[in-house]
Design an enzyme around this catalytic site. Structure first.
Site, PDB file in Angstrom:
ATOM      1  N   ASP A   1     -51.813  18.306 -24.062  1.00 46.53           N
ATOM      2  CA  ASP A   1     -51.946  18.469 -22.607  1.00 46.53           C
ATOM      3  C   ASP A   1     -50.856  17.732 -21.820  1.00 46.53           C
ATOM      4  O   ASP A   1     -50.818  17.791 -20.597  1.00 46.53           O
ATOM      5  CB  ASP A   1     -53.336  18.000 -22.143  1.00 46.53           C
ATOM      6  CG  ASP A   1     -53.588  16.524 -22.474  1.00 46.53           C
ATOM      7  OD1 ASP A   1     -52.673  15.862 -23.015  1.00 46.53           O
ATOM      8  OD2 ASP A   1     -54.707  16.045 -22.201  1.00 46.53           O
ATOM      9  N   GLY A   2     -49.997  17.011 -22.537  1.00 48.46           N
ATOM     10  CA  GLY A   2     -48.917  16.304 -21.844  1.00 48.46           C
ATOM     11  C   GLY A   2     -49.370  15.045 -21.121  1.00 48.46           C
ATOM     12  O   GLY A   2     -48.597  14.420 -20.404  1.00 48.46           O
TER      13      GLY A   2
ATOM     14  N   ARG B   1     -41.916   3.679 -18.980  1.00 49.60           N
ATOM     15  CA  ARG B   1     -41.374   2.914 -20.097  1.00 49.60           C
ATOM     16  C   ARG B   1     -39.871   2.747 -19.905  1.00 49.60           C
ATOM     17  O   ARG B   1     -39.177   3.678 -19.503  1.00 49.60           O
ATOM     18  CB  ARG B   1     -41.676   3.702 -21.371  1.00 49.60           C
ATOM     19  CG  ARG B   1     -41.208   3.087 -22.630  1.00 49.60           C
ATOM     20  CD  ARG B   1     -42.007   3.633 -23.799  1.00 49.60           C
ATOM     21  NE  ARG B   1     -41.568   4.980 -24.199  1.00 49.60           N
ATOM     22  CZ  ARG B   1     -42.067   5.605 -25.254  1.00 49.60           C
ATOM     23  NH1 ARG B   1     -43.015   5.049 -25.988  1.00 49.60           N
ATOM     24  NH2 ARG B   1     -41.646   6.799 -25.580  1.00 49.60           N
TER      25      ARG B   1
ATOM     26  N   ASP C   1     -40.009   9.513 -36.174  1.00 48.06           N
ATOM     27  CA  ASP C   1     -39.833   9.775 -34.741  1.00 48.06           C
ATOM     28  C   ASP C   1     -40.234   8.555 -33.904  1.00 48.06           C
ATOM     29  O   ASP C   1     -39.983   8.519 -32.705  1.00 48.06           O
ATOM     30  CB  ASP C   1     -40.640  10.999 -34.295  1.00 48.06           C
ATOM     31  CG  ASP C   1     -42.094  10.913 -34.703  1.00 48.06           C
ATOM     32  OD1 ASP C   1     -42.356  10.788 -35.911  1.00 48.06           O
ATOM     33  OD2 ASP C   1     -42.969  10.945 -33.825  1.00 48.06           O
TER      34      ASP C   1
ATOM     35  N   ASP D   1     -43.360   2.976 -29.171  1.00 50.60           N
ATOM     36  CA  ASP D   1     -44.624   3.696 -29.367  1.00 50.60           C
ATOM     37  C   ASP D   1     -45.755   2.787 -29.839  1.00 50.60           C
ATOM     38  O   ASP D   1     -46.022   2.660 -31.037  1.00 50.60           O
ATOM     39  CB  ASP D   1     -44.445   4.885 -30.328  1.00 50.60           C
ATOM     40  CG  ASP D   1     -44.300   6.161 -29.528  1.00 50.60           C
ATOM     41  OD1 ASP D   1     -44.027   6.063 -28.319  1.00 50.60           O
ATOM     42  OD2 ASP D   1     -44.472   7.259 -30.090  1.00 50.60           O
TER      43      ASP D   1
END
Ligand code: AMP
Ligand code: MG
Length: 491
Positions: A119-120, A171, A247, A257
């Site tokens: 959903d982003g 960020r 990633d 992350d």
């Protein structure tokens, strides 16, 4: 607000990214703004600025050229040829007051071409976690992305737990280029793009290699060194990243992350917090090897540029892997010896560290406090240290034997006891973002709209190496005898 954007990634070929605007949100509310970081970035703002509008993505500043970056990645060992910024959007780059180029990125800002079925969006919990943990890591001296802002969206996001409040984190990173960015082009056999990316990365992150004869190889080695340093920092703090996919491995050498990450309470080298890491792939003590595995993935993408003769290229990469192992071992040993107050190092000293860790593991001692309280032993407070060990009365003799050996070793140094204590206290933090504190912060914010715990934690973590009377409760482990905390990727 005036931001002097100086965007460079957007000048790379168009297939490196998608131009995309953040999706507006209905009712943005500013939760936290990091004024100190904003000043470092040279952002100019006035009290008129609506920070919630800006850092929700509702208002796009002059000079911002929003993009979602393309990347691939190995997730838990399996290659996924297309990941990319599925819920993050790079607003642009700035040159900060230290002349360092920084990315400013929104995370949770809506769908992009890379969203797949997502959903982003992000929910409040992980946004607050990343905000506080990344800022704490920065104060703890660990290279990391930073948190500039946290904004509530006023909208719900739907996760396993049900409808949750949505939020967006801003960020800041030296860049968002990952090992997975190289893998993206390698998977497409796009060697021209790989060379463009390598040159960009060297100019941005490894300028000292600009005139190197074998840029690809020297870059691999320089990255290996930065990553080894990073992992040593993590290990020295009991940090478990939790999802070291390629990633999530930054080319700049920063921690990136903060999904299922967590800090160990009682010491157990096999500690895993992530609910989906069934095999313990990303367990505390595996992080050094997984990092090497990730570096080998990067190496695969560089082979052609390292040497046209594949056999020779592989040999050269093997040299880098050997370097990584040796560099890691040497520096890990040094850092852990420093943690126990040994600064004039002899090779045979390491057995003291090993024996201490073994004792901490067997008797379930809190990782951070064991090192912090060791310095107190030198200040005539043995009880704080000894009290960390399970059944310490029954095990007192073993602990005493170790302490005697340790004291004898310290006495051989030219440093005074006061100097040793001072040096130890600069390495062994009093405060880490303990899991129960992070959870308390999230539930207070989520259930009671109360951000006081977050504010206190951020204040406390400005000086994690200094014991602060008003935050003494943040030092304690809730129950250092159990390590059954679980974190979730459903962010
Ligand atoms: P992460 O686990 O955050 O490192 O994300 C792995 C990949 O999943 C990245 O490509 C993310 O952009 C994507 N992703 C994670 N959560 C979402 C989401 N809610 N919507 C869209 N993409 C997502
Ligand atoms: Mg990621």
């Amino acid at each position: 607000m005036q931001v002097s954007f100086d965007n460079s990634y957007i000048n790379l070929p168009e297939h490196f990214y998608q131009k995309v605007l953040p999706s507006p949100v209905t009712n943005p509310q500013l939760i936290k703004f990091n004024y100190a970081l904003a000043n470092e970035l040279g952002l100019q703002f006035t009290s008129e600025d609506n920070l919630a509008e800006i850092f929700s993505g509702n208002k796009i500043l002059n000079g911002s050229e929003p993009i979602a970056m393309a990347y691939a990645g190995h997730q838990f060992g399996h290659f996924v040829p297309q990941l990319g910024d599925g819920r993050a959007i790079l607003l642009g780059e700035v040159i900060d007051i230290n002349q360092k180029r920084k990315d400013i990125q929104l995370k949770g800002s809506g769908q992009t071409a890379f969203s797949r079925r997502g959903d982003g969006r992000a929910w409040l919990g992980p946004v607050l976690r990343e905000h506080v943990v990344s800022e704490a890591m920065h104060s703890l001296g660990v290279p990391t992305t930073r948190a500039l802002a946290a904004v509530g969206t006023g909208e719900k996001v739907y996760r396993e737990q049900g409808a949750l409040p949505g939020a967006i984190i801003t960020r800041v990173a030296s860049s968002h280029i990952r090992i997975g960015t190289f893998e993206y082009f390698f998977a497409r056999k796009d060697f021209e793009a790989l060379e463009t990316l390598l040159n960009y990365v060297i100019a941005r992150h490894y300028p000292e290699l600009e005139n190197s004869e074998n840029k690809a190889l020297d870059f691999l080695q320089a990255l290996a060194k930065r990553q080894a340093d990073l992992i040593i920092k993590w290990l020295s703090l009991g940090f478990v990243h939790g999802v070291m996919n390629t990633d999530n491995c930054s080319i700049s050498g920063e921690t990136i992350d903060y999904g299922p990450c967590a800090f160990m309470d009682s010491y157990d080298p096999n500690t895993v917090f992530s609910s989906i890491d069934h095999q313990g792939r990303y367990a505390y003590q595996n992080q050094v090897n997984i990092c090497l595995w990730n570096i080998s993935c990067l190496a695969s993408t560089l082979l052609q540029m390292i040497d046209k003769d594949e056999k020779l290229a592989i040999e050269k990469c093997n040299g880098v892997f050997a370097f990584y192992k040796k560099y890691f071992d040497d520096n890990y040993t040094k850092v852990f010896l420093n943690k126990i107050g040994i600064f004039e190092i002899h090779e045979e000293d390491f057995v003291l560290v090993q024996d201490l860790l073994e004792m901490m593991f067997r008797l379930k001692a809190d990782f951070s406090l064991s090192f912090r309280y060791l310095a107190k032993v030198l200040n005539s407070d043995e009880q704080s240290f000894v009290g960390l060990f399970e059944n310490y009365h029954a095990n007192k003799q073993i602990i005493d034997i170790w302490l005697d050996r340790w004291r004898q070793r310290l006495a051989q140094q030219s440093l005074s006891i006061e100097e040793i204590i001072a040096k130890m206290n600069l390495i062994n933090p009093a405060y880490i973002p303990r899991n129960h504190l992070v959870e308390e912060m999230i539930s207070k914010a989520y259930l009671e709209n109360d951000f006081s715990v977050m504010n206190d934690l951020l204040e406390c973590f400005k000086n994690p190496f200094q014991e602060q009377e008003c935050f003494s409760h943040f030092m304690q482990a809730v129950d250092s005898k159990t390590n059954n905390y679980v974190t979730f990727c459903g962010t």
